[in-house]
Motif scaffolding. Sequence first.
Motif, PDB file in Angstrom:
ATOM      1  N   TYR A  56      -0.188  -0.163  11.171  1.00  0.00           N
ATOM      2  CA  TYR A  56      -0.499   1.368  10.606  1.00  0.00           C
ATOM      3  C   TYR A  56       0.110   1.580   9.424  1.00  0.00           C
ATOM      4  O   TYR A  56       1.577   1.599   9.421  1.00  0.00           O
ATOM      5  N   LEU A  57      -0.058   2.121   8.172  1.00  0.00           N
ATOM      6  CA  LEU A  57       0.850   2.796   7.110  1.00  0.00           C
ATOM      7  C   LEU A  57       1.248   4.086   6.661  1.00  0.00           C
ATOM      8  O   LEU A  57      -0.728   5.359   7.198  1.00  0.00           O
ATOM      9  N   LEU A  58       1.684   4.718   7.014  1.00  0.00           N
ATOM     10  CA  LEU A  58       1.813   6.085   6.679  1.00  0.00           C
ATOM     11  C   LEU A  58       2.142   6.267   5.083  1.00  0.00           C
ATOM     12  O   LEU A  58       3.280   5.927   4.917  1.00  0.00           O
ATOM     13  N   ARG A  59       1.670   7.378   4.763  1.00  0.00           N
ATOM     14  CA  ARG A  59       2.110   7.699   2.685  1.00  0.00           C
ATOM     15  C   ARG A  59       2.523   8.480   2.747  1.00  0.00           C
ATOM     16  O   ARG A  59       2.793   9.739   3.855  1.00  0.00           O
ATOM     17  N   ASP A  60       4.046   8.702   2.288  1.00  0.00           N
ATOM     18  CA  ASP A  60       5.316   9.424   2.338  1.00  0.00           C
ATOM     19  C   ASP A  60       5.419   9.757   0.713  1.00  0.00           C
ATOM     20  O   ASP A  60       4.234   9.346  -0.524  1.00  0.00           O
ATOM     21  N   THR A  61       5.035  10.073  -0.324  1.00  0.00           N
ATOM     22  CA  THR A  61       6.126  11.006  -1.264  1.00  0.00           C
ATOM     23  C   THR A  61       6.168   9.761  -2.089  1.00  0.00           C
ATOM     24  O   THR A  61       6.401   9.848  -3.211  1.00  0.00           O
ATOM     25  N   ASP A  62       7.220   8.778  -1.697  1.00  0.00           N
ATOM     26  CA  ASP A  62       8.062   8.230  -2.479  1.00  0.00           C
ATOM     27  C   ASP A  62       7.430   6.775  -2.198  1.00  0.00           C
ATOM     28  O   ASP A  62       7.992   5.929  -3.177  1.00  0.00           O
ATOM     29  N   GLY A  63       6.458   6.610  -1.358  1.00  0.00           N
ATOM     30  CA  GLY A  63       6.314   4.624  -1.034  1.00  0.00           C
ATOM     31  C   GLY A  63       5.466   5.370   0.333  1.00  0.00           C
ATOM     32  O   GLY A  63       4.956   6.274   0.498  1.00  0.00           O
ATOM     33  N   TRP A  64       5.604   3.762   0.987  1.00  0.00           N
ATOM     34  CA  TRP A  64       4.703   3.862   2.290  1.00  0.00           C
ATOM     35  C   TRP A  64       5.771   3.070   3.512  1.00  0.00           C
ATOM     36  O   TRP A  64       6.157   2.999   2.670  1.00  0.00           O
ATOM     37  N   TRP A  65       5.008   3.481   4.711  1.00  0.00           N
ATOM     38  CA  TRP A  65       5.931   3.355   6.086  1.00  0.00           C
ATOM     39  C   TRP A  65       4.839   1.973   6.809  1.00  0.00           C
ATOM     40  O   TRP A  65       4.085   2.731   6.636  1.00  0.00           O
ATOM     41  N   VAL A  66       5.683   0.691   6.887  1.00  0.00           N
ATOM     42  CA  VAL A  66       4.434   0.326   7.491  1.00  0.00           C
ATOM     43  C   VAL A  66       4.866   0.108   9.164  1.00  0.00           C
ATOM     44  O   VAL A  66       6.284  -0.193   9.835  1.00  0.00           O
ATOM     45  N   ILE A  67       4.138   0.401   9.866  1.00  0.00           N
ATOM     46  CA  ILE A  67       4.420   0.427  11.755  1.00  0.00           C
ATOM     47  C   ILE A  67       3.795  -0.782  11.807  1.00  0.00           C
ATOM     48  O   ILE A  67       2.537  -1.069  12.074  1.00  0.00           O
ATOM     49  N   ASP A  68       4.932  -1.527  12.495  1.00  0.00           N
ATOM     50  CA  ASP A  68       4.408  -2.846  12.833  1.00  0.00           C
ATOM     51  C   ASP A  68       4.338  -3.867  11.386  1.00  0.00           C
ATOM     52  O   ASP A  68       3.146  -3.367  10.566  1.00  0.00           O
ATOM     53  N   THR A  69       4.268  -5.238  12.076  1.00  0.00           N
ATOM     54  CA  THR A  69       4.103  -6.121  10.978  1.00  0.00           C
ATOM     55  C   THR A  69       3.182  -7.287  11.427  1.00  0.00           C
ATOM     56  O   THR A  69       2.782  -8.126   9.899  1.00  0.00           O
ATOM     57  N   GLY A  70       3.123  -7.523  12.484  1.00  0.00           N
ATOM     58  CA  GLY A  70       2.022  -8.527  12.598  1.00  0.00           C
ATOM     59  C   GLY A  70       2.374 -10.154  12.683  1.00  0.00           C
ATOM     60  O   GLY A  70       4.239 -10.231  12.791  1.00  0.00           O
ATOM     61  N   LEU A  71       2.303 -11.180  12.837  1.00  0.00           N
ATOM     62  CA  LEU A  71       2.473 -12.326  13.108  1.00  0.00           C
ATOM     63  C   LEU A  71       3.605 -12.775  12.039  1.00  0.00           C
ATOM     64  O   LEU A  71       3.512 -12.924  11.051  1.00  0.00           O
TER      65      LEU A  71
END
Length: 173
Positions: free
Chosen positions: A26-41
């Motif tokens: 998942y990607l979460l949009r915040d006011t200053d940028g993105w948060w990555v939730i989990d990253t893959g292999l």
Amino acid sequence: TVRELADGVHWLTMPMPGGLSHIHLYLLRDTDGWWVIDTGLSNEETGNLWDEIFTNALGGVPVIGVICTHMHPDHIGQAAMITDRFRCPLYMTRAEYYQARSFANSGGGHYSTWLGQEFYERAGMPRNYLDELAKAFAQRTNDGMSMPSMPTGYERLTHGQVLSIGGNDWQVV
């Protein structure tokens, strides 16, 4: 492909070898940028897919944090690459972070060290089964299923903690 599920909440998948075929991220949009939730292999294919996402899906907005839900290689595999690239923190619970660091330092084969062997044998696991596990995991290393290098630091998540991201409150469970 990145799909928006709700305002500021984006879903994507990354490939996995074997029966699962993919992992949800998942990607979460915040006011200053993105948060990555989990990253893959931690493999070249997944790294290349992240390059495409950074170039095409994030709109030139940086990643400001990476949250890894747990220590499996398909969830933390690209954590070091992403946090190094964007100079942003990794967020994990203490137990998951240090378990991942421990497994990464042992080459991913915690069950094949003498300490691991003694532990599992005391728990009743036959030695020949441990040998078979070592062979199976050695084969999976080529698929990116080995423990990756970990970022050298992290921000600790604790049960009940609330992260405010993109106007939403996310509680750590």
